[in-house]
Structures are given as C-alpha cells and as structure tokens.
Design a protein around this motif. Sequence first.
Motif, short mmCIF file in Angstrom:
data_model
loop_
_atom_site.label_atom_id
_atom_site.label_comp_id
_atom_site.label_asym_id
_atom_site.label_seq_id
_atom_site.Cartn_x
_atom_site.Cartn_y
_atom_site.Cartn_z
N ASP A 526 51.86 66.43 -33.54
CA ASP A 526 51.67 66.79 -34.95
C ASP A 526 52.62 67.89 -35.42
OD1 ASP A 526 49.57 64.95 -35.15
OD2 ASP A 526 48.12 66.42 -34.42
N ASN A 527 53.68 68.10 -34.69
CA ASN A 527 54.67 69.10 -35.08
C ASN A 527 55.77 68.41 -35.88
OD1 ASN A 527 57.06 70.80 -35.02
ND2 ASN A 527 56.02 72.04 -33.47
N GLN A 531 58.96 65.92 -34.58
CA GLN A 531 59.11 64.53 -35.01
C GLN A 531 60.47 64.30 -35.67
OE1 GLN A 531 57.28 62.02 -34.29
NE2 GLN A 531 55.42 63.00 -33.50
N LYS A 553 56.47 59.98 -39.55
CA LYS A 553 55.47 60.99 -39.16
C LYS A 553 55.90 62.38 -39.63
CE LYS A 553 53.74 58.52 -35.07
NZ LYS A 553 53.63 58.54 -33.59
N LEU A 557 53.84 64.74 -42.15
CA LEU A 557 53.40 66.08 -41.74
C LEU A 557 53.99 67.18 -42.62
CD1 LEU A 557 53.67 65.59 -37.87
CD2 LEU A 557 51.55 65.91 -39.17
#
Length: 582
Positions: A526-527, A531, A553, A557
């Motif tokens: 989730d960084n 990504q 992604k 994010l």
Amino acid sequence: MVRILDFGLATQADRDATTSLVQSDPQGTIAYMAPELLTGSSLRPISDVYAIGVIFYEMLTGTRPFSKLSGLPLAAALMQSNSDQWPWPDHLPFSLRQLVRLMTARQVDQRIASMQEVVVQCNYLAALDPPSLSSMSLDLKSLKLAALPDPRPREIDWQQWRKPIKRLALLAAVLLALFGVWYSQPYWKQISANLQPYSEAQEMQNGLQALAYADQQDRLDEAEQHFQKILSRSPEHAAATASLSLIYSFRYANAGQDTVWLQKAEANAQRALKLNDFLALGHIANAKVFSLRDQYSQALAELERGLALDPNSYLAWNLRIEVLIRAKRLDEALQLASQAAQRFPQERLFPEQLGQVYALQGNYKAALDAYDLSIKLKPDASSAYIASAQIMVKQNRVDDAVNILQAGLKLRSGAELATALGNVLFGRGDYVGAVAAFESAVSGDKGNPNDDVGWAKLADTLSWLPGRSEAANKAYDKARALLQIRLNQSPSNVDLLSRMALYAAKLGDNTESLSKLQRVIALAPDNPEVQFRAAVSYEILGKRNEALSALAKARHLGYSSKLIEAEPELLVLRRDPKYLQP
C-alpha cells in the motif's frame, strides 16, 4: 564546628517543585562549579578537584575568579577561560601557582585526576619549613610538581651559531622546514584545526551553530565532528549525546527514512536522558524521535518538559511547530510560528516555518514573503531557496525558480541547491543544464559524492542526451554501489529496496530487479512510491501488464499524476489504451 562547603554539585531532584523553573537545574555557586558541569556533563569526582582548586585560589589571592561577575556572564567567563589566564600576584611562587592551575584546568584531561593526588602534592608543600613556605622565594626544587615550562624567555647564546658546522646545520633545518611547509600546503586547514587548543564549550557552540543548518549535508557532518570530539574526551557528556541524536534524526529525514538512523537517534536520546534527565536538549532530542515516528502527543509532552527546563530554547520552539505541522494542526502551527518569529527575530527557521504553513494553506504570496525574510536573515541557508523555487514551479514561474536557485548557489555551493536546480531544469527540458547541475551535486568539492539519489538523477538525465549512454550506466553503477552499502545495514527498508530494483532494471539486471520487486511489493503493497517505482521497473523490463497494474495501484493510493506524466520511462506506456481507460 562543622562547616558545609557547596562545591556546586548539588542537584534538585524534585520534578514537581513549583518554586522556580530552575529548580531542576544543577544547584550551587557558579564560581566553584567546574566548566564541564555548566555545559551539561554528569557529575564526577574530578569536579571536586576543580572546586577545591578555586578555594585554594581564593585563599592565596583574596578573591574569586571573575569576582565582579555573576549569573550567566560568570558561567560564560569560566567556560571560555583557562585558569592560567586568571590574575596572579607576582610574589606567589611559580610551583604553588602551578598546583592551583593543574587543579582548575578547564580541560578535564589536563586536570589533576583525583583528590588523592592533590593530597600528595599538598604534603610536599606541608613538609617545607614555615620560613620557606612564607618566603617570597620558595625552594622550587623541594616540590615534586608536574610543572609546565617556565614562561620566562630564555637568553640564547648566539655565539655558538657562528661555528661553521652549526651554521650548516641551521641552514639545513631551515631548508627542511621550508620544504615541509610547501609539502603540507593541502593540509594547512586540517593542521590549523588540530593545533587549536581544545575547548569543550567552544566545540559545543560550534556544533550547535552547524546544526542550525541541518538542511545541508556538509554542515551536518561538521556538527557531528564537533560533538564526536567532545564525546571522545568525555563519553558521558549528555549535551553532546543529545545533539548527536538530533543529527541522526535529521539524517533519517534527509536520507529516505533509513531506519538505521532513527534507531541511532533513539538510542542516543535515551542515553542523554539517562545521563542527565534535567537537560532540556535531551528531551528535545527524544521529542524529535517521537515526531519522526508520528507519535505527536508524546513528542509534544517531551517538548513541554524541555521548555520548562529552558523556556528560551529555539530548538524546542522550532520542533514544537514542526510537530504541529506534521500533525496537520496548521492553525496552531501558524499562531506559534508567528509568536516564535517575534520572540526570536534573528532566527531564520521561524519565517521558514511560517512559509511552510502558508504554502500548505495555498497562500503562496504570503509563503514567498516569509521565505524571502528567511533568506535575508541567513542568505547561506538552502531550504528557503528550495521551498521558494517549488512554489514558483507550481505557479508556472520556472524561470524565476531557476533564478532564485542560482542566486543561492552564488552565495554557497551545495548538493541540496544543485539538486533542486537540476530538477527544475530537467522539468523544463533543459537536459544539458540539468546534467551540469547534477554533476555539481555529486562532485567532491561542491556537492555530496556519497548521495546515491544524486547519482541516479544524473544517470536519468544523461540517458536523455545522445551519446551519453555509457556515462549514464556508470552513474547508475555508482548509485547502485552506494545504495548497496545502506541496504546492507537496512535490508528490509522498502525505500531502499524499491530504488535498488529500479537501478537494477536500468542496468539490465533483470533477475535482481524482479527479485527485489517481488520482495518490496510484499513488504509494502500500500505504499504509493513503491508501486510507482515498481511500475517504472516493470516497464523497463518489458512487462507492460505488470507495469499498468502497479501504476493503477499507485494512482489509486494517491500518487501525483504530474509526477507520473513527468517520468520519461513511462512515455510509451501512457499511450497504451489500457492506461487511458478510466
């Protein structure tokens, strides 16, 4: 009758005392306190030697050192002077003066080591018969003191140099000295620094002055050298330990959040507090660590303790505003920064923080005015120039951004300003100018040759110039080698891992790149930065579907669309119909 003497070593340990803010400071009469106690060192038996030495001086001369001073001026005078500079009566025997000087030496390593040794020396004095002891011509041979060289000039028999052999020897010595001077020219600055007499107070002051420029890597290195020098002589110096913690915190913030630096910062902050819990700088250093861990309530609580101990610490005020900004409490940060700017009108950090808050609020005009004031206060700092340029780029004033960065570089060259200039020139499409700026940023005389990010930026820019592919690969190799050193220390750091994967892809090392990508995505799915770098790496490796997935992604994010559009490696990908689909 028993008389209790105050040697300046008593400490008020009641943290809840309400009679005075200074109750938590070391208590005692400043005139008898050893200089190392005034700079934050822990209590040691050798400080007793100093106190007794001052009493001896007072008994022999009838007055205390700097008897007309009191309070902070007296403390400053004691920290900045040597006892051989104190006034001494002419009739006082040299060896008797020498005993007191050795007991009151400002440098701990030059002071008599223990009271037992003082007793031994005093016994030699006591063994003298009363007439000799009170005489103005004391028998120096009967005293076994470690005397310094007699400062009185000696007469030289120049007749001996008239002999031919000695004249030749003198001529040879002169020629040899001249050759030594010529040969040592590159090392004059270092030699000069080593010849300067050691002063703990001066080293501390110089270190804190350099620490005020924490946005500049070379000044941070300079500050660390001063504090390490103190700790090499006084390993339990609380103030130097706390300052070292602050340096490591700044390195963590400036170097891609390498957790090794944060761990060092925390360890030194805890040690400083253990050495002296009543030192404001220790609580400030601990607050900085809490802030970097996003533990804002703990950071603010530590800063309250620090400000209770030292209400005029600009470092505590500065960090308190920083914590409020990081916690998104912008209105409070703005109010406190305005108060600090009035309280510390000559300190450039507070106008800079005002500019930071204004910029986050979208008030760019007020932000630029605040940064301009910061530059006027400290023209040789870097961060205000860089922040101003970033706002100008947002306003599409690219030429103005280039001009202000070049103005900063004229006053002081440095990796930070050169890198910022390279980024602006690259965004403008001036790749030749950007290469020159990035080369300056990693040069040995003007920049930081150990910055892997700087070498990677240079490589990225070189790859856009015809015929520079070999130079680009060499720059990537340099960046990769430097990054590997840091990765060996922090093998699970996702920032370092994702950059290593990208560098490997740039160099065509597909196996290493894919291995690093697989690991870093598993560690930080989730960084957004991870990504995005994965997307660029996959695109270079020819894996378009994986690149599109990682980029989607990153966008989801919150990764900046402008940064995606500015990445040259994604130029072809952005034309792919799958990327254009909403």
